[in-house]
Design a protein around this motif. Structure first.
Motif, PDB file in Angstrom:
ATOM      1  N   VAL A  30      20.739  70.181   7.867  1.00 54.54           N
ATOM      2  CA  VAL A  30      21.208  69.775   9.194  1.00 54.54           C
ATOM      3  C   VAL A  30      21.645  68.321   9.094  1.00 54.54           C
ATOM      4  O   VAL A  30      20.906  67.478   8.582  1.00 54.54           O
ATOM      5  CB  VAL A  30      20.114  69.926  10.263  1.00 54.54           C
ATOM      6  N   LEU A  31      22.848  68.031   9.576  1.00 52.96           N
ATOM      7  CA  LEU A  31      23.379  66.667   9.550  1.00 52.96           C
ATOM      8  C   LEU A  31      23.444  66.141  10.980  1.00 52.96           C
ATOM      9  O   LEU A  31      24.106  66.729  11.836  1.00 52.96           O
ATOM     10  CB  LEU A  31      24.780  66.654   8.920  1.00 52.96           C
ATOM     11  N   LEU A  32      22.744  65.054  11.239  1.00 52.35           N
ATOM     12  CA  LEU A  32      22.705  64.416  12.559  1.00 52.35           C
ATOM     13  C   LEU A  32      23.538  63.141  12.536  1.00 52.35           C
ATOM     14  O   LEU A  32      23.285  62.245  11.731  1.00 52.35           O
ATOM     15  CB  LEU A  32      21.260  64.094  12.942  1.00 52.35           C
ATOM     16  N   LEU A  33      24.529  63.057  13.408  1.00 57.60           N
ATOM     17  CA  LEU A  33      25.307  61.836  13.599  1.00 57.60           C
ATOM     18  C   LEU A  33      24.901  61.220  14.930  1.00 57.60           C
ATOM     19  O   LEU A  33      24.814  61.932  15.944  1.00 57.60           O
ATOM     20  CB  LEU A  33      26.814  62.119  13.616  1.00 57.60           C
ATOM     21  N   HIS A  34      24.637  59.905  14.930  1.00 54.06           N
ATOM     22  CA  HIS A  34      24.231  59.253  16.172  1.00 54.06           C
ATOM     23  C   HIS A  34      24.654  57.799  16.168  1.00 54.06           C
ATOM     24  O   HIS A  34      25.033  57.233  15.130  1.00 54.06           O
ATOM     25  CB  HIS A  34      22.709  59.380  16.377  1.00 54.06           C
ATOM     26  N   GLY A  35      24.602  57.171  17.353  1.00 56.16           N
ATOM     27  CA  GLY A  35      24.966  55.775  17.486  1.00 56.16           C
ATOM     28  C   GLY A  35      23.954  54.860  16.838  1.00 56.16           C
ATOM     29  O   GLY A  35      22.787  55.230  16.637  1.00 56.16           O
ATOM     30  N   ARG A  36      24.391  53.650  16.539  1.00 54.05           N
ATOM     31  CA  ARG A  36      23.511  52.702  15.852  1.00 54.05           C
ATOM     32  C   ARG A  36      22.348  52.269  16.730  1.00 54.05           C
ATOM     33  O   ARG A  36      21.206  52.157  16.271  1.00 54.05           O
ATOM     34  CB  ARG A  36      24.325  51.479  15.414  1.00 54.05           C
ATOM     35  N   SER A  37      22.606  52.000  17.997  1.00 59.94           N
ATOM     36  CA  SER A  37      21.544  51.566  18.916  1.00 59.94           C
ATOM     37  C   SER A  37      21.328  52.535  20.066  1.00 59.94           C
ATOM     38  O   SER A  37      20.218  52.630  20.595  1.00 59.94           O
ATOM     39  CB  SER A  37      21.872  50.166  19.469  1.00 59.94           C
ATOM     40  N   SER A  38      22.377  53.251  20.461  1.00 60.54           N
ATOM     41  CA  SER A  38      22.256  54.128  21.636  1.00 60.54           C
ATOM     42  C   SER A  38      21.276  55.271  21.405  1.00 60.54           C
ATOM     43  O   SER A  38      20.687  55.792  22.356  1.00 60.54           O
ATOM     44  CB  SER A  38      23.625  54.701  22.008  1.00 60.54           C
ATOM     45  N   PHE A  39      21.076  55.655  20.159  1.00 54.66           N
ATOM     46  CA  PHE A  39      20.181  56.775  19.856  1.00 54.66           C
ATOM     47  C   PHE A  39      18.760  56.459  20.317  1.00 54.66           C
ATOM     48  O   PHE A  39      18.082  57.291  20.924  1.00 54.66           O
ATOM     49  CB  PHE A  39      20.222  57.073  18.358  1.00 54.66           C
ATOM     50  N   GLU A  40      18.313  55.241  20.048  1.00 55.39           N
ATOM     51  CA  GLU A  40      16.984  54.816  20.492  1.00 55.39           C
ATOM     52  C   GLU A  40      17.005  54.460  21.975  1.00 55.39           C
ATOM     53  O   GLU A  40      16.139  54.897  22.745  1.00 55.39           O
ATOM     54  CB  GLU A  40      16.517  53.602  19.677  1.00 55.39           C
TER      55      GLU A  40
END
Length: 357
Positions: A30-40
């Motif tokens: 599974v590959l998760l792409l997310h924002g640098r800060s928005s994810f947290e």
């Protein structure tokens, strides 16, 4: 167009790991792409912190705009991992990067020639495709509802379109949007409002796309200055559904250089173009001579859509002025040079969807 399943409501993202587990055989693929800060900051990281997600591979080297270098880096990771599922959690740039990654994964393996062909629209998504999950953390781009992705290279915007790029599962969790900074929320919301308007007047518009556009505006406009996350998120999704059928017009086509050259946030750049564009369409083409649904939707700002849209834009500028971005283009010689440079960034394909020449 392939079927898409949409889930909504506060906290709905927490159901994603269980839903995904029913679709994939191997959690390590599974590959998760997310924002640098928005994810947290959005709370997405906490909702996706489960024993199952610990095995997921993550990619977060994604900037404010979906840049080709980042997409190619993600595509290389995709080719190595060959994931069964791709999860994209973030704003429009994250969602577009995930979709563009799928578009370019095979092409990038053939080097620069393959990349050039893909940017020209000649590409083949993975076969078999991974299951694609999308969860927006901003209420604006509607990328979770479209089958195309935007990519920038050297300030020039490219659009990649394919049915396979439409996410299979969408999670509209308003709690992810509630932490969005006010300026970003306004820029995202302006993008969604403009998408609805552009889809409504589009040469490709039909009853279904206009219904989506009107439903989107009916949610977005009353909630815009109140910053209400749930109607903004749902309204932006309707905007995405509308442009998924029609694509955008001159408002978007003429705006991209304002973002890449001057750093104007995308949604505000589109609004900055749309305000004089509506005046031009009204004064020189009498495009709004007959009453329409747009008059009623924008009624809080005026009796007729052209003046009302201008008043809405002025209310946005009063809170989020963009003059500072454009100060270097203010003098006449600089403005002439800027106009010449900006004309080279116009997206001719999107311009061709506009209802007047």
């Amino acid at each position: 167009m392939k079927h898409q399943t949409t889930k909504g409501g506060p906290g709905c993202l927490a159901r994603l790991p269980e839903d995904l587990g029913a679709q994939v055989r191997d959690e390590t693929r599974v590959l998760l792409l997310h924002g640098r800060s928005s994810f947290e900051a959005s709370g997405a990281a906490a909702r996706l912190s489960t024993p199952e997600t610990e095995a997921w591979t993550r990619f977060s080297n994604i900037g404010v705009n979906p840049e080709l270098t980042s997409v190619l880096e993600a595509a290389e990771l995709y080719r190595r991992l060959q994931p069964e599922a791709v999860v994209a959690v973030g704003g429009g740039s994250v969602l577009d990067t995930a979709k563009a990654m799928l578009a370019l994964a095979e092409a990038a393996g053939r080097g620069s020639q393959g990349v050039e062909e893909a940017l020209g629209g000649r590409f083949a998504p993975p076969d078999p495709p991974p299951v694609l999950y999308a969860a927006p953390t901003t209420a604006g781009s509607g990328s979770e509802a479209t089958h195309f992705a935007v990519v920038y290279r050297d300030g020039v915007k490219y659009s990649l379109a394919h049915e396979a790029l439409l996410p299979d599962y969408v999670y509209l969790d308003p709690e992810l949007v509630s932490s969005c900074p006010p300026a970003l929320a306004a820029a995202s919301g302006a993008d969604a409002v403009c998408q609805c308007v552009e889809s409504w007047w589009n040469l490709n518009a039909g009853p279904r796309s206009r219904r989506y556009a009107e439903e989107g505006l009916g949610l977005l406009l009353p909630a815009f200055f109140a910053g209400e996350p749930e109607p903004m998120l749902t309204g932006a999704n309707y905007a995405g559904r509308a442009i998924n059928l029609t694509k955008t017009t001159a408002g978007h086509a003429l705006s991209y250089g304002l973002t890449t050259r001057y750093g104007v946030p995308h949604g505000l750049a589109v609004l900055a173009v749309m305000q004089p564009l509506v005046r031009l369409m009204d004064a020189e083409h009498r495009f709004f001579a007959q009453p329409s649904a747009l008059d009623a939707l924008f009624a809080p700002w005026g009796a007729r859509f052209p003046a009302a849209f201008g008043a809405f834009a002025e209310a946005v500028w009063a809170r989020y002025p963009i003059g500072g971005y454009l100060s270097e283009a203010g003098s006449p010689p600089a403005a002439a040079d800027a106009a010449a440079a900006l004309s080279q960034t116009v997206n001719a394909e999107r311009l061709g969807n506009h209802p007047v020449a």
